[in-house]
Every structure is written in C-alpha cells, then in structure tokens.
Design a protein around this motif. Sequence first.
Motif, PDB file in Angstrom:
ATOM      1  N   ARG A 124       0.833   4.039  -2.804  1.00 43.57           N
ATOM      2  CA  ARG A 124       0.561   5.443  -2.495  1.00 43.57           C
ATOM      3  C   ARG A 124       1.656   6.345  -3.050  1.00 43.57           C
ATOM      4  O   ARG A 124       1.373   7.392  -3.633  1.00 43.57           O
ATOM      5  N   SER A 125       2.930   5.938  -2.820  1.00 46.32           N
ATOM      6  CA  SER A 125       4.017   6.777  -3.312  1.00 46.32           C
ATOM      7  C   SER A 125       4.004   6.854  -4.835  1.00 46.32           C
ATOM      8  O   SER A 125       4.224   7.925  -5.415  1.00 46.32           O
ATOM      9  N   ASN A 135      -4.017   1.767 -11.214  1.00 45.82           N
ATOM     10  CA  ASN A 135      -3.560   1.654  -9.826  1.00 45.82           C
ATOM     11  C   ASN A 135      -4.590   0.933  -8.969  1.00 45.82           C
ATOM     12  O   ASN A 135      -4.243   0.102  -8.129  1.00 45.82           O
ATOM     13  N   LEU A 148      -4.003  -2.548  -7.063  1.00 47.14           N
ATOM     14  CA  LEU A 148      -4.233  -2.639  -5.634  1.00 47.14           C
ATOM     15  C   LEU A 148      -5.205  -3.763  -5.311  1.00 47.14           C
ATOM     16  O   LEU A 148      -4.969  -4.566  -4.406  1.00 47.14           O
ATOM     17  N   ASN A 172       1.364   6.553  -6.732  1.00 50.05           N
ATOM     18  CA  ASN A 172       0.209   7.387  -7.078  1.00 50.05           C
ATOM     19  C   ASN A 172       0.542   8.869  -6.897  1.00 50.05           C
ATOM     20  O   ASN A 172       0.158   9.701  -7.719  1.00 50.05           O
ATOM     21  N   GLU A 173       1.236   9.187  -5.806  1.00 50.87           N
ATOM     22  CA  GLU A 173       1.628  10.585  -5.574  1.00 50.87           C
ATOM     23  C   GLU A 173       2.569  11.081  -6.673  1.00 50.87           C
ATOM     24  O   GLU A 173       2.448  12.216  -7.143  1.00 50.87           O
ATOM     25  N   PHE A 186       0.826  -1.204   0.000  1.00 52.43           N
ATOM     26  CA  PHE A 186       0.000   0.000   0.000  1.00 52.43           C
ATOM     27  C   PHE A 186       0.858   1.251   0.000  1.00 52.43           C
ATOM     28  O   PHE A 186       0.552   2.223  -0.687  1.00 52.43           O
ATOM     29  N   SER A 187       1.945   1.243   0.791  1.00 54.79           N
ATOM     30  CA  SER A 187       2.796   2.439   0.814  1.00 54.79           C
ATOM     31  C   SER A 187       3.469   2.641  -0.544  1.00 54.79           C
ATOM     32  O   SER A 187       3.593   3.772  -1.020  1.00 54.79           O
ATOM     33  N   LYS A 192      -5.220   6.111 -12.844  1.00 53.88           N
ATOM     34  CA  LYS A 192      -5.913   5.864 -11.580  1.00 53.88           C
ATOM     35  C   LYS A 192      -6.568   4.489 -11.595  1.00 53.88           C
ATOM     36  O   LYS A 192      -6.484   3.738 -10.629  1.00 53.88           O
TER      37      LYS A 192
END
Length: 197
Positions: free
Chosen positions: A82-83, A174, A178, A85-86, A78-79, A171
Amino acid sequence: RRLYFDTHALVCLLEENGFTTQQSEVIVSALVKIMNTNLDMIYKDMVTKVQQEIALQQVMSHIGGVKKDMIILEKSEFSALRSENEKIKLELQQIKKQVMDEITKVRADNKLNLNLEKSRVKELVSFTPRGRCLNKVQFEQHAQQDRALTQTDRKIDTEVADLKTMLESHKLDNIKYLAGSVFTCLTVALGFYRLWI
C-alpha cells in the motif's frame, strides 16, 4: 495381555491327535511365546490414544503459530504494498501536474508569439506599399507556426498517454506482486499443514 484363542482347548485337541499332555503343553507355551514376541514387536511401532492426542495438539499448536506468522507477514506485505502504491500515485500525480503546467506554459508562449507576429505583420502591412506580398508571407509563417503548435500539442498528448500507460503498468505489476505474495503465503501454509497432518 489377552490371548485370542483357548490354550486349554488347543492342548485337548493335540492330546486327541496323539500328543502327550506334556508335549501338548510345550507346543502351546511355545505358541504363546511366539505370539507375545510378535505382539511386542507390533506394540513398539504403535502409539496409545493419549500419545496420539498429545502429538495432534502439538501439531495444531505449530499450525496455529504458523497461521499467526502468516497473518503478520501478510499484513506487513500488504502495508508495504500500500505504501509503495501510494508513493507511485503521488509521483505520478506530480509528473502529471508538471506535464500539465508545461503544456499550459507552451500553449501560452505559442499564443503570445502568434499574437505578437500577427500584430507585427499588421504593422508591416500598414507601413509598406507591398503589404499584400508581405501579408501572404506572414500568413504562410502563421500557418507554419500553427502546424508547429499542433505538432507540439500532439507530442504533449502522446507523452500524457505514455504516462497513463506507465501508471497502468505499475498498477498491474503491483497487483501481480500482491497476488504472487498471497499465493506464496498460502502455499507455505498448506505445505506446513500437510507436513503436520
């Protein structure tokens, strides 16, 4: 070890049916040996309650370890997502900013060119006797420039829409990645759980 029948009663029954006491005792002892051998074979494959509890505790500790590993893996996945995605969001914002800067630059250049052309045409019209003919030509040029500016605006809008579509597809990718990771982790956990139970 218990016997689930009365050996003395069986000896008496055999004696009543014509066997001697010695024959009856031999038959009963042979039956007892056969039963003991069968019970030994059965007991080899069986476990006691204590052994079963130990095995269950070992399985539960393995499941606990797998759960901890799955939680660590899930958090790291997940991290990482997230990174990633950022990063994609930041890149898209930079691209969007560049596109908007280019749009404003092109519009400003076109407006400046149009204003310069208009002032040049006015000057030509005021200095020439055939100002009306030149004026008509200049108006046609202005119309062509306006059409070119409109087409440029449409192209820019199309590129912005394409960038928005690309952002949405990233998006969705991702989200799919996920979901696939979560379902894979759950499948592995359930597989380990089923193996140990």
